[in-house]
Design a protein around this motif. Sequence first.
Motif, PDB file in Angstrom:
ATOM      1  N   LYS A  45       0.860  -1.191   0.000  1.00 28.79           N
ATOM      2  CA  LYS A  45       0.000   0.000   0.000  1.00 28.79           C
ATOM      3  C   LYS A  45       0.893   1.236   0.000  1.00 28.79           C
ATOM      4  O   LYS A  45       1.761   1.377   0.857  1.00 28.79           O
ATOM      5  CB  LYS A  45      -0.908   0.018   1.227  1.00 28.79           C
ATOM      6  CG  LYS A  45      -1.908  -1.115   1.239  1.00 28.79           C
ATOM      7  CD  LYS A  45      -2.734  -1.099   2.489  1.00 28.79           C
ATOM      8  CE  LYS A  45      -3.680  -2.292   2.502  1.00 28.79           C
ATOM      9  NZ  LYS A  45      -4.414  -2.393   3.754  1.00 28.79           N
ATOM     10  N   VAL A  46       0.671   2.103  -0.980  1.00 27.48           N
ATOM     11  CA  VAL A  46       1.392   3.369  -1.085  1.00 27.48           C
ATOM     12  C   VAL A  46       0.385   4.471  -0.781  1.00 27.48           C
ATOM     13  O   VAL A  46      -0.645   4.567  -1.444  1.00 27.48           O
ATOM     14  CB  VAL A  46       1.994   3.557  -2.495  1.00 27.48           C
ATOM     15  CG1 VAL A  46       2.715   4.886  -2.600  1.00 27.48           C
ATOM     16  CG2 VAL A  46       2.910   2.393  -2.857  1.00 27.48           C
ATOM     17  N   ARG A  47       0.688   5.295   0.202  1.00 25.50           N
ATOM     18  CA  ARG A  47      -0.239   6.333   0.625  1.00 25.50           C
ATOM     19  C   ARG A  47       0.423   7.705   0.567  1.00 25.50           C
ATOM     20  O   ARG A  47       1.575   7.874   0.952  1.00 25.50           O
ATOM     21  CB  ARG A  47      -0.734   6.074   2.065  1.00 25.50           C
ATOM     22  CG  ARG A  47      -1.481   4.753   2.222  1.00 25.50           C
ATOM     23  CD  ARG A  47      -2.792   4.788   1.438  1.00 25.50           C
ATOM     24  NE  ARG A  47      -3.566   3.601   1.583  1.00 25.50           N
ATOM     25  CZ  ARG A  47      -3.719   2.669   0.629  1.00 25.50           C
ATOM     26  NH1 ARG A  47      -3.124   2.810  -0.536  1.00 25.50           N
ATOM     27  NH2 ARG A  47      -4.469   1.613   0.830  1.00 25.50           N
ATOM     28  N   ASN A  48      -0.340   8.687   0.070  1.00 29.07           N
ATOM     29  CA  ASN A  48       0.053  10.095   0.043  1.00 29.07           C
ATOM     30  C   ASN A  48       1.386  10.319  -0.685  1.00 29.07           C
ATOM     31  O   ASN A  48       2.234  11.075  -0.225  1.00 29.07           O
ATOM     32  CB  ASN A  48       0.096  10.664   1.468  1.00 29.07           C
ATOM     33  CG  ASN A  48      -0.033  12.164   1.478  1.00 29.07           C
ATOM     34  OD1 ASN A  48      -0.593  12.767   0.570  1.00 29.07           O
ATOM     35  ND2 ASN A  48       0.486  12.787   2.524  1.00 29.07           N
ATOM     36  N   LEU A  49       1.539   9.680  -1.833  1.00 28.18           N
ATOM     37  CA  LEU A  49       2.760   9.826  -2.631  1.00 28.18           C
ATOM     38  C   LEU A  49       2.760  11.174  -3.325  1.00 28.18           C
ATOM     39  O   LEU A  49       1.796  11.542  -4.008  1.00 28.18           O
ATOM     40  CB  LEU A  49       2.860   8.697  -3.666  1.00 28.18           C
ATOM     41  CG  LEU A  49       4.044   8.744  -4.628  1.00 28.18           C
ATOM     42  CD1 LEU A  49       5.369   8.649  -3.888  1.00 28.18           C
ATOM     43  CD2 LEU A  49       3.931   7.616  -5.651  1.00 28.18           C
ATOM     44  N   MET A  50       3.849  11.923  -3.140  1.00 28.73           N
ATOM     45  CA  MET A  50       4.008  13.239  -3.759  1.00 28.73           C
ATOM     46  C   MET A  50       5.484  13.583  -3.776  1.00 28.73           C
ATOM     47  O   MET A  50       6.306  12.867  -3.199  1.00 28.73           O
ATOM     48  CB  MET A  50       3.222  14.295  -2.989  1.00 28.73           C
ATOM     49  CG  MET A  50       3.784  14.610  -1.614  1.00 28.73           C
ATOM     50  SD  MET A  50       2.879  15.891  -0.772  1.00 28.73           S
ATOM     51  CE  MET A  50       2.152  14.963   0.552  1.00 28.73           C
ATOM     52  N   ILE A  51       5.799  14.663  -4.451  1.00 30.44           N
ATOM     53  CA  ILE A  51       7.151  15.217  -4.405  1.00 30.44           C
ATOM     54  C   ILE A  51       7.048  16.582  -3.743  1.00 30.44           C
ATOM     55  O   ILE A  51       6.224  17.402  -4.121  1.00 30.44           O
ATOM     56  CB  ILE A  51       7.765  15.345  -5.804  1.00 30.44           C
ATOM     57  CG1 ILE A  51       7.918  13.966  -6.448  1.00 30.44           C
ATOM     58  CG2 ILE A  51       9.106  16.068  -5.743  1.00 30.44           C
ATOM     59  CD1 ILE A  51       8.405  14.004  -7.885  1.00 30.44           C
ATOM     60  N   ILE A  52       7.887  16.793  -2.740  1.00 36.75           N
ATOM     61  CA  ILE A  52       7.970  18.098  -2.086  1.00 36.75           C
ATOM     62  C   ILE A  52       9.193  18.779  -2.690  1.00 36.75           C
ATOM     63  O   ILE A  52      10.308  18.251  -2.596  1.00 36.75           O
ATOM     64  CB  ILE A  52       8.110  17.941  -0.559  1.00 36.75           C
ATOM     65  CG1 ILE A  52       6.923  17.150  -0.003  1.00 36.75           C
ATOM     66  CG2 ILE A  52       8.226  19.302   0.108  1.00 36.75           C
ATOM     67  CD1 ILE A  52       7.093  16.702   1.434  1.00 36.75           C
ATOM     68  N   ALA A  53       8.991  19.926  -3.340  1.00 37.49           N
ATOM     69  CA  ALA A  53      10.088  20.547  -4.088  1.00 37.49           C
ATOM     70  C   ALA A  53      10.124  22.058  -3.909  1.00 37.49           C
ATOM     71  O   ALA A  53       9.124  22.688  -3.554  1.00 37.49           O
ATOM     72  CB  ALA A  53       9.945  20.217  -5.573  1.00 37.49           C
ATOM     73  N   ASN A  54      11.299  22.616  -4.206  1.00 37.30           N
ATOM     74  CA  ASN A  54      11.437  24.069  -4.223  1.00 37.30           C
ATOM     75  C   ASN A  54      11.353  24.564  -5.665  1.00 37.30           C
ATOM     76  O   ASN A  54      11.228  23.763  -6.598  1.00 37.30           O
ATOM     77  CB  ASN A  54      12.743  24.504  -3.538  1.00 37.30           C
ATOM     78  CG  ASN A  54      13.985  23.959  -4.231  1.00 37.30           C
ATOM     79  OD1 ASN A  54      13.982  23.602  -5.412  1.00 37.30           O
ATOM     80  ND2 ASN A  54      15.074  23.891  -3.484  1.00 37.30           N
ATOM     81  N   THR A  55      11.444  25.860  -5.862  1.00 37.50           N
ATOM     82  CA  THR A  55      11.312  26.424  -7.207  1.00 37.50           C
ATOM     83  C   THR A  55      12.565  26.215  -8.063  1.00 37.50           C
ATOM     84  O   THR A  55      12.539  26.477  -9.255  1.00 37.50           O
ATOM     85  CB  THR A  55      10.996  27.933  -7.126  1.00 37.50           C
ATOM     86  OG1 THR A  55      12.018  28.579  -6.358  1.00 37.50           O
ATOM     87  CG2 THR A  55       9.632  28.164  -6.491  1.00 37.50           C
ATOM     88  N   SER A  56      13.650  25.710  -7.465  1.00 39.05           N
ATOM     89  CA  SER A  56      14.881  25.438  -8.214  1.00 39.05           C
ATOM     90  C   SER A  56      14.895  24.047  -8.829  1.00 39.05           C
ATOM     91  O   SER A  56      15.887  23.659  -9.445  1.00 39.05           O
ATOM     92  CB  SER A  56      16.097  25.585  -7.295  1.00 39.05           C
ATOM     93  OG  SER A  56      16.156  26.883  -6.777  1.00 39.05           O
ATOM     94  N   GLY A  57      13.846  23.278  -8.624  1.00 42.10           N
ATOM     95  CA  GLY A  57      13.779  21.941  -9.203  1.00 42.10           C
ATOM     96  C   GLY A  57      14.390  20.844  -8.354  1.00 42.10           C
ATOM     97  O   GLY A  57      14.665  19.752  -8.832  1.00 42.10           O
ATOM     98  N   GLN A  58      14.581  21.112  -7.065  1.00 45.04           N
ATOM     99  CA  GLN A  58      15.101  20.103  -6.147  1.00 45.04           C
ATOM    100  C   GLN A  58      13.980  19.679  -5.210  1.00 45.04           C
ATOM    101  O   GLN A  58      13.213  20.521  -4.738  1.00 45.04           O
ATOM    102  CB  GLN A  58      16.259  20.666  -5.318  1.00 45.04           C
ATOM    103  CG  GLN A  58      17.450  21.076  -6.142  1.00 45.04           C
ATOM    104  CD  GLN A  58      18.508  21.714  -5.268  1.00 45.04           C
ATOM    105  OE1 GLN A  58      18.210  22.603  -4.474  1.00 45.04           O
ATOM    106  NE2 GLN A  58      19.743  21.254  -5.408  1.00 45.04           N
ATOM    107  N   GLY A  59      13.905  18.368  -4.939  1.00 43.25           N
ATOM    108  CA  GLY A  59      12.845  17.894  -4.066  1.00 43.25           C
ATOM    109  C   GLY A  59      13.144  16.545  -3.457  1.00 43.25           C
ATOM    110  O   GLY A  59      14.232  15.987  -3.621  1.00 43.25           O
TER     111      GLY A  59
END
Length: 165
Positions: A47-61
């Motif tokens: 089970k995969v839950r709440n999958l997302m990428i947290i990133a900044n405006t420079s393209g790093q996350g």
Amino acid sequence: MASSLRRLGAALCVPLALTLGGCVAQFQTSQPYTPAEGVNTQVEAMKVRNLMIIANTSGQGVISASLVSGTDDSLASVAGTAQKADGTPGGALTVTPTGLPLALPSNTLLVLTNAPTRIAVSSPDLKPGLLAEVTLTFSKAGPVTMLVPVVSSSEPEYEGINVTG
């Protein structure tokens, strides 16, 4: 007499209206929904839950998700592609995993933003407010590919998560 009949009619209409109204109502809690910014899926017992990428405006996350497996498994690799604002594929994600392969003991919750695991990603096209296609490959459950949101690391709920290193 007419006044009594009106009162009786009104008294009977209220329970009838409540009963009939409840039968056709579509309350949010009676429908499946994800009460979070990320997306959910299940492949095999994983089970995969709440999958997302947290990133900044420079393209790093960083990849953020909670994982639970019904059987012993492991997260072997992560790959992906950022999407541009027009929905077309952008640059491939450069993935720098710390702690992979990640052992996933049966019925144990693992949060990908908790130390020592850290899956850093970067791409010139990785921008908050857009999407990215992410593939998580598990040893037993196999690969799962999902379109996930990229959320801003400057949001208060993510301020404690380091996206730059």
